[in-house]
Enzyme design. Structure first.
Site, PDB file in Angstrom:
ATOM      1  N   HIS A 268      13.858  33.734  84.979  1.00  0.00           N
ATOM      2  CA  HIS A 268      13.807  34.517  83.742  1.00  0.00           C
ATOM      3  C   HIS A 268      14.253  35.929  84.089  1.00  0.00           C
ATOM      4  CE1 HIS A 268      12.379  35.226  79.590  1.00  0.00           C
ATOM      5  NE2 HIS A 268      12.208  36.455  80.037  1.00  0.00           N
ATOM      6  N   CYS A 269      15.396  36.326  83.513  1.00  0.00           N
ATOM      7  CA  CYS A 269      15.993  37.615  83.852  1.00  0.00           C
ATOM      8  C   CYS A 269      15.381  38.722  82.997  1.00  0.00           C
ATOM      9  CB  CYS A 269      17.504  37.564  83.642  1.00  0.00           C
ATOM     10  SG  CYS A 269      18.327  39.138  83.984  1.00  0.00           S
ATOM     11  N   PRO A 270      14.816  39.760  83.616  1.00  0.00           N
ATOM     12  CA  PRO A 270      14.238  40.845  82.816  1.00  0.00           C
ATOM     13  C   PRO A 270      15.299  41.661  82.093  1.00  0.00           C
ATOM     14  CG  PRO A 270      14.195  41.414  85.145  1.00  0.00           C
ATOM     15  CD  PRO A 270      14.638  39.983  85.062  1.00  0.00           C
TER      16      PRO A 270
END
Length: 437
Positions: A118-120
């Site tokens: 999950h890419c911030p």
């Protein structure tokens, strides 16, 4: 970088911050070059067209990386919906089977097909459906930065060439400050995005997600601690679990890996910002439900390999597969008082034996320095798999995985498994007694 997902302020400002950064590096330098005395003057028409073209593709690919749905599994009415019937992994939060390479994201709140992390910075999962857009975003971001770096280098070199001239003949202080600030921001952004692009391209070439890379490193550590091909263990359901070295099965070769990730074997479409991405199939069929394997293992479906530490932890719990609570209650009610006392003492003895085993294991872990996450012993930080860190200091939950939602067996331990028989009898008596009032 993935650990930033746990910072609440990052989740709320990440996407606006990226947009501000793109706007600053994309448009402020053009204003600076055209309205200052920096040599060699404004960029040419060709340089301006190339830079703004790359900038347009960057905006488009970033929008797709943020807005594209990371994928979801839709089960038909006839699909398996009970854990007891599931063949394979099970997600506790979704209450549904979890296909291979899928993980439950604690930020998206569902199982994500081929979840990478999950890419911030996109506030979205990098998954089977978003990976092509994420890769193109990184590619055009780096190309835009390289083009900007070329324009900045022209003006920095011109300053160096005129370093012996009087200062009043050179650019203004405001122009120098703007050039220095833009150069520093461009430099550090380029380094960060170059590392991200290299990591993403590596995942693309080897068809290995960041989560699977973490699993591979964990598996190497487990096997290095003494796991052998002949090492058999019993799972919570009493079945034998064979712990052996498992090869990563999804590496099919460079071109096949790249075509699978981009959803097309036409390489001309891979880098087009207008191209789409793979879509998840329906009703248990199609892309995202099953994955081709390379055949290096003795059987298919062996990934991820079993973790002895996780199995040992599951065995310490009251196994639901071995305990029929209703049968125990029926038998206990038919027992005499002396038989109930004897049964209670036997259960106490069993609990004491389990406690002694647990304390022995904890002492072994503490002696190795693993109780506090010391990776020098190549072990887990605690009993829980999520506390183990790889060489980069990353835990599995740092990639966004909700480990509490995932169960790698087809049996789930319920809360009643921890309740002693005497407590169950007391509860049943209370429920059967007439209410007072």
């Amino acid at each position: 970088m993935t650990g930033l997902n746990d910072a609440p302020f990052v989740q709320s400002i990440a996407v606006p911050a990226v947009c501000i950064l793109i706007a600053f590096l994309g448009y402020f330098p053009q204003y600076l070059f055209r309205h200052s005395s920096l040599e060699p003057g404004p960029p040419s028409f060709r340089e301006t067209a190339v830079f703004n073209g790359l900038l347009t593709f960057l905006w488009l690919t970033y929008y797709k990386a943020v807005s594209e749905d990371p994928g979801r599994y839709l089960f038909a009415d006839k699909a398996i919906k009970t854990e007891a019937e599931a063949d394979g992994n099970w997600c506790r939060k979704c209450s549904a089977p979890k296909p291979a390479r899928a993980h439950h994201c604690r930020h998206c709140g569902r199982c994500i097909p081929k979840m990478d992390h999950h890419c911030p910075w996109t506030a979205n999962c990098v998954s089977m459906t978003t990976f092509p857009h994420f890769l193109r975003f990184l590619l055009f971001a780096n190309m835009s930065l390289w083009a900007l770096g070329y324009l900045l280098w022209q003006r920095i070199f011109a300053l160096w060439e005129s370093r012996h001239l009087p200062a009043y003949l050179g650019p203004t202080l405001e122009a120098l400050v703007g050039l220095a600030l833009t150069s520093l921001v461009c430099l550090f952004t380029s380094l960060a995005l170059a590392i991200m692009l290299a990591t993403t391209v590596k995942s693309w070439l080897f068809n290995c997600t960041m989560i699977e890379g973490w699993q591979m490193e964990r598996h190497d550590v487990v096997m290095g601690r003494g796991g052998q091909d002949w090492w058999d263990m019993s799972g919570p359901d009493g079945e034998k679990v064979r712990v052996e070295r498992v090869e990563f099965p999804y590496d099919l070769g460079f071109f096949a890996n790249m075509a699978q990730a981009m959803g097309s074997s036409n390489f001309l479409l891979w880098f087009s910002p207008f191209s789409g991405s793979p879509k998840v199939g329906r009703d248990g069929l199609g892309c995202g439900w099953s994955w081709e394997e390379n055949g290096f293992n003795r059987n298919e479906g062996m990934w991820p390999p079993p973790d002895p530490e996780k199995i040992r932890k599951a065995n310490r719990l009251w196994p639901a597969a071995r305990r029929d609570l209703e049968a125990e209650l029926r038998n206990a009610e038919a027992m005499s008082e002396e038989e109930q006392k004897r049964t209670f003492k036997e259960r106490q003895l069993q609990d004491m034996q389990r406690r002694n085993i647990l304390m022995t294991e904890l002492e072994e872990l503490d002696d190795c320095g693993m109780m506090y996450g010391n990776s020098d012993c190549n072990g887990s930080g605690s009993d829980e798999e999520s506390s183990w860190r790889n060489n980069d200091g990353e835990r599995l939950q740092d990639f966004g995985v909700d480990e509490d939602a995932e169960l790698c067996t087809t049996h789930q331990t319920t809360h009643d498994d921890h309740v002693p028989l005497g407590e169950l009898l007391r509860r049943r008596n209370i429920m059967r007694s007439p209410s007072v009032g």
